[in-house]
Scaffold this active site. Structure first.
Site, PDB file in Angstrom:
ATOM      1  N   ALA A  52       0.794  -1.235   0.000  1.00 36.25           N
ATOM      2  CA  ALA A  52       0.000   0.000   0.000  1.00 36.25           C
ATOM      3  C   ALA A  52       0.830   1.291   0.000  1.00 36.25           C
ATOM      4  CB  ALA A  52      -0.989  -0.036   1.167  1.00 36.25           C
ATOM      5  N   ARG A  91      -5.245   0.239  -8.832  1.00 37.46           N
ATOM      6  CA  ARG A  91      -5.628  -0.722  -7.789  1.00 37.46           C
ATOM      7  C   ARG A  91      -6.571  -0.006  -6.822  1.00 37.46           C
ATOM      8  NH1 ARG A  91      -1.196  -4.544  -5.414  1.00 37.46           N
ATOM      9  NH2 ARG A  91      -3.069  -5.827  -5.213  1.00 37.46           N
ATOM     10  N   ASP A 240      -4.190  -2.314   4.047  1.00 39.16           N
ATOM     11  CA  ASP A 240      -4.369  -1.524   2.822  1.00 39.16           C
ATOM     12  C   ASP A 240      -5.340  -0.380   3.028  1.00 39.16           C
ATOM     13  OD1 ASP A 240      -3.265  -4.182   1.794  1.00 39.16           O
ATOM     14  OD2 ASP A 240      -3.068  -2.774   0.131  1.00 39.16           O
ATOM     15  N   ASN A 250      -6.849  -6.103   4.325  1.00 38.32           N
ATOM     16  CA  ASN A 250      -5.449  -6.489   4.089  1.00 38.32           C
ATOM     17  C   ASN A 250      -5.425  -7.743   3.216  1.00 38.32           C
ATOM     18  OD1 ASN A 250      -2.595  -6.046   4.539  1.00 38.32           O
ATOM     19  ND2 ASN A 250      -2.624  -7.897   5.776  1.00 38.32           N
TER      20      ASN A 250
HETATM   21  O1  MRU Z   1      -1.420  -7.030  -3.248  1.00 43.93           O
HETATM   22  P1  MRU Z   1      -0.324  -6.383  -2.452  1.00 43.93           P
HETATM   23  O2  MRU Z   1       0.944  -7.169  -2.441  1.00 43.93           O
HETATM   24  O3  MRU Z   1      -0.137  -4.948  -2.840  1.00 43.93           O
HETATM   25  O4  MRU Z   1      -0.880  -6.397  -0.977  1.00 43.93           O
HETATM   26  C1  MRU Z   1      -0.067  -5.935   0.041  1.00 43.93           C
HETATM   27  C2  MRU Z   1      -0.671  -6.086   1.377  1.00 43.93           C
HETATM   28  O5  MRU Z   1      -1.763  -6.573   1.542  1.00 43.93           O
HETATM   29  C3  MRU Z   1       0.097  -5.496   2.515  1.00 43.93           C
HETATM   30  O6  MRU Z   1      -0.128  -6.215   3.686  1.00 43.93           O
HETATM   31  C4  MRU Z   1      -0.356  -4.045   2.734  1.00 43.93           C
HETATM   32  O7  MRU Z   1      -0.341  -3.358   1.530  1.00 43.93           O
HETATM   33  C5  MRU Z   1       0.482  -3.348   3.712  1.00 43.93           C
HETATM   34  S1  MRU Z   1       2.102  -3.037   3.089  1.00 43.93           S
HETATM   35  C6  MRU Z   1       2.950  -2.221   4.268  1.00 43.93           C
END
Ligand code: MRU
Length: 340
Positions: A52, A91, A240, A250
């Site tokens: 995120a 996204r 997220d 998340n």
């Molecule tokens: O699909 P992604 O890899 O972007 O998802 C990431 C996550 O779910 C993380 O746990 C979240 O973004 C926190 S990152 C500090």
């Protein structure tokens, strides 16, 4: 001399940015070159970069690439609108993307009538850098607060990747783990593999290895047996998007972990910067959960593993109710259950 050994997830040059391609890690260190905002949109959508806060930072540099070659204000405004639109559609779940884009937009709105175009372009670039710097500081503060909070919990389970590759700093949940290790508070990290993109086994393991932290990769469905055997003292994950009441989106699998942790009376902790808290939404009912391609589930290592006609459902995130979360740690404070 340009350092492209994989130690940096993002390298910013004058007219392009280089993104450590997370799809290829840990097998291969390859930098994806983004010369335009369209390249950045592709990189975020296709998960060359992910996580995120990092998505937000990269999007801010994407805005810069989108407007950098502009001569006059009319052209600038058109390009800024196009870039914002393209980046905001990449996204949907991570609020940090919109936080960063809105920060850039705010600078444009405030300065468009005051600064000449070339100065405005420089200001956008500087703002992207300052977002990145702020994230690094926030990560460090989250790491400190989290490590002291979890001090006596020496065996930690984590999900997905929440480290440098996901934030550009030391990470959020993984930043807490790294800080615990530095302070001598940690015995073992259990790393969920995190199907289907495998952020755990590929990326978190990659980062833990760099730090010399002892870890074991576990399959995503191992939490029950690990907790029953008393191997886990706490679970810590990132986020997220966090609603006003503490409900959290998340990586898919987080909710299942939270439910099993509750059953075993194990603290379930969320670590995220304040910018992940979306104060515009009251609860998880308002969070949009991204659905990604079926192919990500039906293929493994580039080969189809299902029958040819198989169909899949691929929610990329899930939603965890606040009552399952013991604490949310931000750079500001540790919010306990009753403060959400
Ligand atoms: O699909 P992604 O890899 O972007 O998802 C990431 C996550 O779910 C993380 O746990 C979240 O973004 C926190 S990152 C500090």
């Amino acid at each position: 001399m340009l350092n492209m050994d994989g130690s940096k997830p993002l390298v910013v040059l004058d007219d392009q940015i280089l993104l450590l391609d997370q799809r290829r890690l840990p097998k291969e260190v390859f930098y994806y070159k983004a010369n335009s905002v369209d390249d950045v949109c592709f990189a975020i959508k296709e998960m060359v970069v992910r996580g995120a806060p990092f998505i937000g930072i990269v999007a801010a540099f994407g805005m810069y690439l989108g407007i950098k070659a502009t001569e006059n204000k009319d052209e600038f405004i058109k390009k800024a609108e196009y870039s914002y639109d393209c980046l905001s559609k990449t996204r949907p779940t991570a609020v940090n993307l919109f936080f960063a884009l809105d920060r850039i937009k705010q600078v444009i709105d405030e300065k468009i009538d005051i600064l000449p175009t070339h100065k405005l372009i420089n200001k956008i670039r500087a703002t992207a850098f300052s977002l990145w710097e702020a994230q690094k500081e926030q990560d460090t503060a989250i790491g400190e607060l989290g490590a002291e909070f979890l001090k006596t919990r020496r065996n930690i389970l984590t999900h997905c990747n929440t480290g440098e590759l996901a934030t550009g700093g030391i990470g959020t949940a993984l930043g807490v783990i790294k800080t615990m290790h530095k302070k001598g508070y940690l015995d073992m990290v259990y790393v969920d593999e995190t199907r289907p993109y495998l952020q755990g086994v590929r990326l978190t393991a990659f980062e833990l290895e760099k730090e010399g932290i002892d870890y074991r990769v576990v399959t995503d469905n191992s939490c029950g047996i690990l907790m029953k055997k008393g191997l886990i003292d706490a679970v810590i994950v990132g986020a997220d998007r966090i609603a006003r009441n503490g409900d959290t989106a998340n990586k898919v699998g987080t909710y299942c972990l939270a439910v099993v942790a509750k059953r075993h009376n194990i603290p379930f902790i969320v670590a995220a910067p304040e910018s992940t808290i979306d104060r515009n939404i009251a609860s998880l009912n308002e969070i949009v959960v991204e659905q990604r391609s079926e192919d990500e589930v039906l293929n493994f290592g580039g080969s189809l593993i299902s029958p040819n006609n198989a169909k899949a459902v691929n929610y990329s995130f899930d939603l965890t109710d606040n009552e399952l979360i013991s604490a949310i740690i931000t750079e500001k404070k540790v919010y306990t259950r009753y403060e959400f």
